[in-house]
Design a protein around this motif. Structure first.
Motif, PDB file in Angstrom:
ATOM      1  N   PHE A  37      55.092  20.756  27.890  1.00 57.02           N
ATOM      2  CA  PHE A  37      55.893  20.998  29.241  1.00 57.02           C
ATOM      3  C   PHE A  37      57.427  20.884  28.998  1.00 57.02           C
ATOM      4  CE2 PHE A  37      57.853  19.472  33.276  1.00 57.02           C
ATOM      5  CZ  PHE A  37      57.015  20.408  34.192  1.00 57.02           C
ATOM      6  N   ASN A  38      57.867  22.098  29.399  1.00 62.52           N
ATOM      7  CA  ASN A  38      59.347  22.148  29.437  1.00 62.52           C
ATOM      8  C   ASN A  38      60.204  21.450  30.551  1.00 62.52           C
ATOM      9  OD1 ASN A  38      61.920  23.139  29.376  1.00 62.52           O
ATOM     10  ND2 ASN A  38      61.653  25.245  29.262  1.00 62.52           N
ATOM     11  N   LEU A  39      60.800  20.221  29.914  1.00 63.56           N
ATOM     12  CA  LEU A  39      61.409  19.328  31.145  1.00 63.56           C
ATOM     13  C   LEU A  39      62.783  20.205  31.744  1.00 63.56           C
ATOM     14  CD1 LEU A  39      61.176  16.160  29.037  1.00 63.56           C
ATOM     15  CD2 LEU A  39      59.580  16.467  31.069  1.00 63.56           C
ATOM     16  N   ASP A  40      63.162  21.086  30.912  1.00 60.87           N
ATOM     17  CA  ASP A  40      64.168  21.806  31.475  1.00 60.87           C
ATOM     18  C   ASP A  40      63.957  22.636  32.861  1.00 60.87           C
ATOM     19  OD1 ASP A  40      66.790  21.191  29.918  1.00 60.87           O
ATOM     20  OD2 ASP A  40      65.705  21.736  28.492  1.00 60.87           O
ATOM     21  N   SER A  41      62.507  22.683  33.044  1.00 61.15           N
ATOM     22  CA  SER A  41      62.082  23.693  34.358  1.00 61.15           C
ATOM     23  C   SER A  41      61.894  22.794  35.546  1.00 61.15           C
ATOM     24  CB  SER A  41      60.762  24.135  33.985  1.00 61.15           C
ATOM     25  OG  SER A  41      59.603  23.181  33.885  1.00 61.15           O
ATOM     26  N   VAL A  42      62.247  21.347  35.423  1.00 61.84           N
ATOM     27  CA  VAL A  42      62.250  20.459  36.481  1.00 61.84           C
ATOM     28  C   VAL A  42      63.507  19.499  36.451  1.00 61.84           C
ATOM     29  CG1 VAL A  42      59.758  20.790  36.993  1.00 61.84           C
ATOM     30  CG2 VAL A  42      60.504  18.993  35.535  1.00 61.84           C
ATOM     31  N   LEU A  43      64.030  19.501  35.547  1.00 60.78           N
ATOM     32  CA  LEU A  43      65.116  18.315  35.469  1.00 60.78           C
ATOM     33  C   LEU A  43      66.581  18.926  35.095  1.00 60.78           C
ATOM     34  CD1 LEU A  43      64.232  15.362  33.141  1.00 60.78           C
ATOM     35  CD2 LEU A  43      64.711  15.246  35.504  1.00 60.78           C
ATOM     36  N   GLY A  44      67.431  18.570  36.099  1.00 56.96           N
ATOM     37  CA  GLY A  44      68.711  19.125  35.776  1.00 56.96           C
ATOM     38  C   GLY A  44      69.788  18.013  35.793  1.00 56.96           C
ATOM     39  N   ASN A  45      71.186  18.299  35.563  1.00 57.43           N
ATOM     40  CA  ASN A  45      72.071  17.520  35.623  1.00 57.43           C
ATOM     41  C   ASN A  45      73.151  17.712  36.607  1.00 57.43           C
ATOM     42  OD1 ASN A  45      74.478  16.010  34.902  1.00 57.43           O
ATOM     43  ND2 ASN A  45      74.823  17.070  32.850  1.00 57.43           N
ATOM     44  N   TRP A  52      66.061  15.624  39.669  1.00 60.25           N
ATOM     45  CA  TRP A  52      64.800  16.377  39.515  1.00 60.25           C
ATOM     46  C   TRP A  52      64.720  17.347  40.728  1.00 60.25           C
ATOM     47  CZ3 TRP A  52      60.099  17.165  38.848  1.00 60.25           C
ATOM     48  CH2 TRP A  52      59.282  17.463  39.757  1.00 60.25           C
ATOM     49  N   GLY A  53      64.121  18.389  40.096  1.00 61.40           N
ATOM     50  CA  GLY A  53      64.296  19.671  40.953  1.00 61.40           C
ATOM     51  C   GLY A  53      64.972  20.445  40.388  1.00 61.40           C
ATOM     52  N   GLY A  54      66.013  19.941  39.725  1.00 54.15           N
ATOM     53  CA  GLY A  54      67.228  20.908  39.210  1.00 54.15           C
ATOM     54  C   GLY A  54      66.559  21.677  37.686  1.00 54.15           C
ATOM     55  N   GLN A  55      67.538  22.270  36.846  1.00 49.21           N
ATOM     56  CA  GLN A  55      67.035  23.102  35.724  1.00 49.21           C
ATOM     57  C   GLN A  55      67.990  22.609  34.390  1.00 49.21           C
ATOM     58  OE1 GLN A  55      66.480  26.947  36.706  1.00 49.21           O
ATOM     59  NE2 GLN A  55      64.177  26.566  37.682  1.00 49.21           N
ATOM     60  N   ASP A  56      67.563  22.841  33.385  1.00 47.98           N
ATOM     61  CA  ASP A  56      68.308  22.979  32.427  1.00 47.98           C
ATOM     62  C   ASP A  56      69.404  21.885  31.803  1.00 47.98           C
ATOM     63  OD1 ASP A  56      67.298  25.462  31.601  1.00 47.98           O
ATOM     64  OD2 ASP A  56      68.623  26.353  33.165  1.00 47.98           O
ATOM     65  N   PHE A  57      68.805  20.495  32.150  1.00 44.72           N
ATOM     66  CA  PHE A  57      69.515  19.387  31.760  1.00 44.72           C
ATOM     67  C   PHE A  57      70.027  19.280  30.330  1.00 44.72           C
ATOM     68  CE2 PHE A  57      65.731  17.691  29.906  1.00 44.72           C
ATOM     69  CZ  PHE A  57      66.178  16.799  28.921  1.00 44.72           C
ATOM     70  N   THR A  58      69.283  20.005  29.417  1.00 46.34           N
ATOM     71  CA  THR A  58      69.538  19.612  27.987  1.00 46.34           C
ATOM     72  C   THR A  58      70.866  20.642  27.681  1.00 46.34           C
ATOM     73  OG1 THR A  58      67.310  19.978  27.304  1.00 46.34           O
ATOM     74  CG2 THR A  58      68.663  20.423  25.762  1.00 46.34           C
ATOM     75  N   GLY A  59      71.371  21.440  28.299  1.00 49.10           N
ATOM     76  CA  GLY A  59      72.757  22.078  28.070  1.00 49.10           C
ATOM     77  C   GLY A  59      73.795  21.212  28.017  1.00 49.10           C
ATOM     78  N   SER A  60      73.804  20.373  29.026  1.00 49.71           N
ATOM     79  CA  SER A  60      74.918  19.313  29.230  1.00 49.71           C
ATOM     80  C   SER A  60      74.435  17.901  28.843  1.00 49.71           C
ATOM     81  CB  SER A  60      75.261  19.490  30.599  1.00 49.71           C
ATOM     82  OG  SER A  60      74.248  19.078  31.512  1.00 49.71           O
ATOM     83  N   VAL A  94      65.206   8.535  32.714  1.00 51.48           N
ATOM     84  CA  VAL A  94      64.360   8.813  33.990  1.00 51.48           C
ATOM     85  C   VAL A  94      62.986   8.534  33.575  1.00 51.48           C
ATOM     86  CG1 VAL A  94      64.286  11.043  33.135  1.00 51.48           C
ATOM     87  CG2 VAL A  94      63.809  10.600  35.563  1.00 51.48           C
ATOM     88  N   ASN A  95      62.207   7.918  34.404  1.00 50.29           N
ATOM     89  CA  ASN A  95      60.903   7.615  34.243  1.00 50.29           C
ATOM     90  C   ASN A  95      59.998   8.998  34.479  1.00 50.29           C
ATOM     91  OD1 ASN A  95      58.049   6.935  34.156  1.00 50.29           O
ATOM     92  ND2 ASN A  95      58.519   4.855  35.102  1.00 50.29           N
ATOM     93  N   LEU A  96      59.471   9.370  33.316  1.00 45.44           N
ATOM     94  CA  LEU A  96      58.768  10.708  33.294  1.00 45.44           C
ATOM     95  C   LEU A  96      57.572  10.779  34.175  1.00 45.44           C
ATOM     96  CD1 LEU A  96      59.279  12.220  30.065  1.00 45.44           C
ATOM     97  CD2 LEU A  96      60.686  12.714  31.857  1.00 45.44           C
ATOM     98  N   THR A  97      56.883   9.664  34.591  1.00 44.29           N
ATOM     99  CA  THR A  97      55.754   9.564  35.417  1.00 44.29           C
ATOM    100  C   THR A  97      56.282  10.088  36.770  1.00 44.29           C
ATOM    101  OG1 THR A  97      56.189   7.203  36.319  1.00 44.29           O
ATOM    102  CG2 THR A  97      54.775   7.671  34.070  1.00 44.29           C
ATOM    103  N   GLU A  98      57.542  10.033  37.183  1.00 39.66           N
ATOM    104  CA  GLU A  98      58.285  10.426  38.654  1.00 39.66           C
ATOM    105  C   GLU A  98      58.127  12.236  38.618  1.00 39.66           C
ATOM    106  OE1 GLU A  98      61.833   8.659  38.828  1.00 39.66           O
ATOM    107  OE2 GLU A  98      60.914   6.520  38.877  1.00 39.66           O
ATOM    108  N   ILE A  99      58.012  12.481  37.302  1.00 40.67           N
ATOM    109  CA  ILE A  99      58.179  13.854  37.226  1.00 40.67           C
ATOM    110  C   ILE A  99      57.240  15.070  36.839  1.00 40.67           C
ATOM    111  CG2 ILE A  99      59.670  15.612  35.843  1.00 40.67           C
ATOM    112  CD1 ILE A  99      61.684  13.445  35.665  1.00 40.67           C
ATOM    113  N   VAL A 100      56.146  14.352  36.066  1.00 39.34           N
ATOM    114  CA  VAL A 100      55.142  15.207  35.577  1.00 39.34           C
ATOM    115  C   VAL A 100      53.877  14.349  35.506  1.00 39.34           C
ATOM    116  CG1 VAL A 100      56.358  16.660  34.047  1.00 39.34           C
ATOM    117  CG2 VAL A 100      55.456  14.441  33.215  1.00 39.34           C
TER     118      VAL A 100
END
Length: 111
Positions: A37-45, A52-60, A94-100
């Protein structure tokens, strides 16, 4: 179902500028499926905080780590330092059970 209750070998990997969650997930028939699962598809900064609901946290983010069984409750915790709009870095988790979740052996975003 919370994926961590039906997963083996959970881990994260960075690839192509994204952070992926991998695990063997149990299906409804009891068999195991290799899932990613690509976490950047649902997690932002959002200004130094996971969103949650953002995108591309990895970039920052930097120092991204994952413990699939943290604490007394064996929770899957993602940790990273996230950059805010001033260029300062903040340790966040972040607890990933809240996301996936696990839907029949596949990761799906929680809605």
């Amino acid at each position: 179902m919370s994926f961590h209750l039906s997963a083996e070998d959970a881990r994260i990997e960075s690839r192509d500028g994204h952070t992926y969650l991998y695990a063997r997930l149990r299906r409804e028939d009891g068999e195991w499926n290799d899932a990613q699962f690509n976490l950047d598809s649902v997690l932002g900064n959002n200004d130094g905080h996971f969103q949650w609901g953002g995108q591309d946290f990895t970039g920052s983010a930097r120092n991204i780590s994952f413990d699939p069984k943290e604490g007394a409750d064996d929770q899957p915790i993602l940790r990273a330092e996230l950059e805010d709009c001033n260029g300062d870095w903040h340790s966040r988790d972040v607890n990933l059970t809240e996301i996936v979740e696990n839907i029949n052996g596949e990761f799906r975003p929680r809605i």
